[in-house]
Design an enzyme around this catalytic site. Sequence first.
Site, PDB file in Angstrom:
ATOM      1  N   SER A   1       0.829  -1.202   0.000  1.00 11.60           N
ATOM      2  CA  SER A   1       0.000   0.000   0.000  1.00 11.60           C
ATOM      3  C   SER A   1       0.867   1.257   0.000  1.00 11.60           C
ATOM      4  CB  SER A   1      -0.957  -0.055   1.192  1.00 11.60           C
ATOM      5  OG  SER A   1      -2.022   0.843   1.026  1.00 11.60           O
TER       6      SER A   1
ATOM      7  N   ASP B   1      -6.006  -4.142  -1.916  1.00 13.76           N
ATOM      8  CA  ASP B   1      -4.930  -3.631  -1.069  1.00 13.76           C
ATOM      9  C   ASP B   1      -4.128  -4.750  -0.407  1.00 13.76           C
ATOM     10  OD1 ASP B   1      -3.735  -2.483   1.539  1.00 13.76           O
ATOM     11  OD2 ASP B   1      -4.426  -0.690   0.487  1.00 13.76           O
TER      12      ASP B   1
END
Length: 481
Positions: free
Chosen positions: A214, A328
Amino acid sequence: MSVLCRRLEDTTRSPDDSARPKTFAIVPLQPGLEQSPIAHRLAGALVNMGSKAAVLDSSCADQSAEWFNNFELAHDIVFYRGDSPSSSWTQQCLRQADRIFLLARVDEPLTALAPDMPAFKERASGLPQLLLLHPTDKSENLPEHFAVRSGLFESHHHVRTGRPDDIRRLARFISGRAVGLVLAGGGARGFAHIGVVKALMEAGVPFDNLGGASMGGIIAAGLACEWSIEELTERMRAAFVEGNPLNDYTLPLIALVRGKKVTNLLRHNFGDIRIEEMPKPFFCVSSDLTTGRTHEHRAGPVWRALRASVALPGILPPVTHHGHLLVDGGVMNNLPVDVMAQRSSGPIIASDVTGEVDLKARDDRYGERPWWWLLAQRMAGTPSIVSILMRSGTVGSEAQRRLVREQAQYLFEPPLVGVGLRDWRAFDRCIAEGYQHALLMIEEHGVPLTEVWSEGPAVSVEHNVRAAASQLPLSYQTNPA
């Protein structure tokens, strides 16, 4: 218990567990590379680290097996420089080698690679590694027929003209002293990584292998592209403080925002560069909703890999990959130290900014209130749908995060008290706190001795150069370049 287990492991490990490969064959794949000085340059870098390194070429072909064995025993590292893939001398180099380096220029095709691979696979341990020579000081496009997942080689390294740091980095990989840096996801809290990196750079720590999830993946990608701290800071400020990439709201059929602004942001900063073309090794992780596993991105466009790594479920649309849905990386593995450890060749530094997120609701009937009440309370700090989704995207990997932290030799945890996942305006504060935290940790625990061959205190480079040089063949002593 963790300390006791680590001490027990250190005291019971057999000598073979930590043994380094000491013989390397360097085989040119294209005409004209037989006299490349890269073997001598690597030996010189290793000598500067305190090792006894030497280079042998075809002039030694008539020596006996006993001579080669005695020569290897007298040195820490020996490079066998081949002359052509199919020559008798190169075959002898392959028989002597623990590891194989294939040497090629990026401005020529790798057509010679495939036919000779059976011979390479039968020698040494593990697949060969590819050394890509660049004619300039910039990374060029990869050569024709190059495919990182072809199964023909284990990994590749870029060596650019006029960039001695590339040689030193490769020497650290060879010596088992390459530094791996892993950065965790954490939204705005991830800005603290910049401060940690700044302190490490000032302490002289290089970053040889980079990875993250991320927000940590974005910062790690910038470092892999060799952005300076100043450039990295300004790019991140422009992207997340001066602009808001998460405000292109849409009809929430698959996500709250379209994701086009995030895509444009990543493409603007990273262009069309592919992970394989980055000057330094890099990976990021996303979560595969189709298989329920972590997906490692080690090839393909950087921007697309990062787009998958930051795709918080419900906020950003997933990224498709061969029919799989990628979201993610923090959903499955927010601190991928274990991924780094699989290909690590030295100490691993981890920066974890996850902390203990303070996401609370003061009202026991928070989820039962009408929309107008929630809208009024939103201004008073009641968690919004975005905050809930962002936290939901990382809470599932908490157990994994705590487990993999033990695999890092150096762990930084900036406190960041009161900083939330979406506190973009806390940019300067996060960097400052990360920097101060790292300074204290470095003062207390020191930094990895990356430029020293052996474990323990640093030793005099000059003394080791003289000592090691006396053991090298005359040809190397007279031509250290």
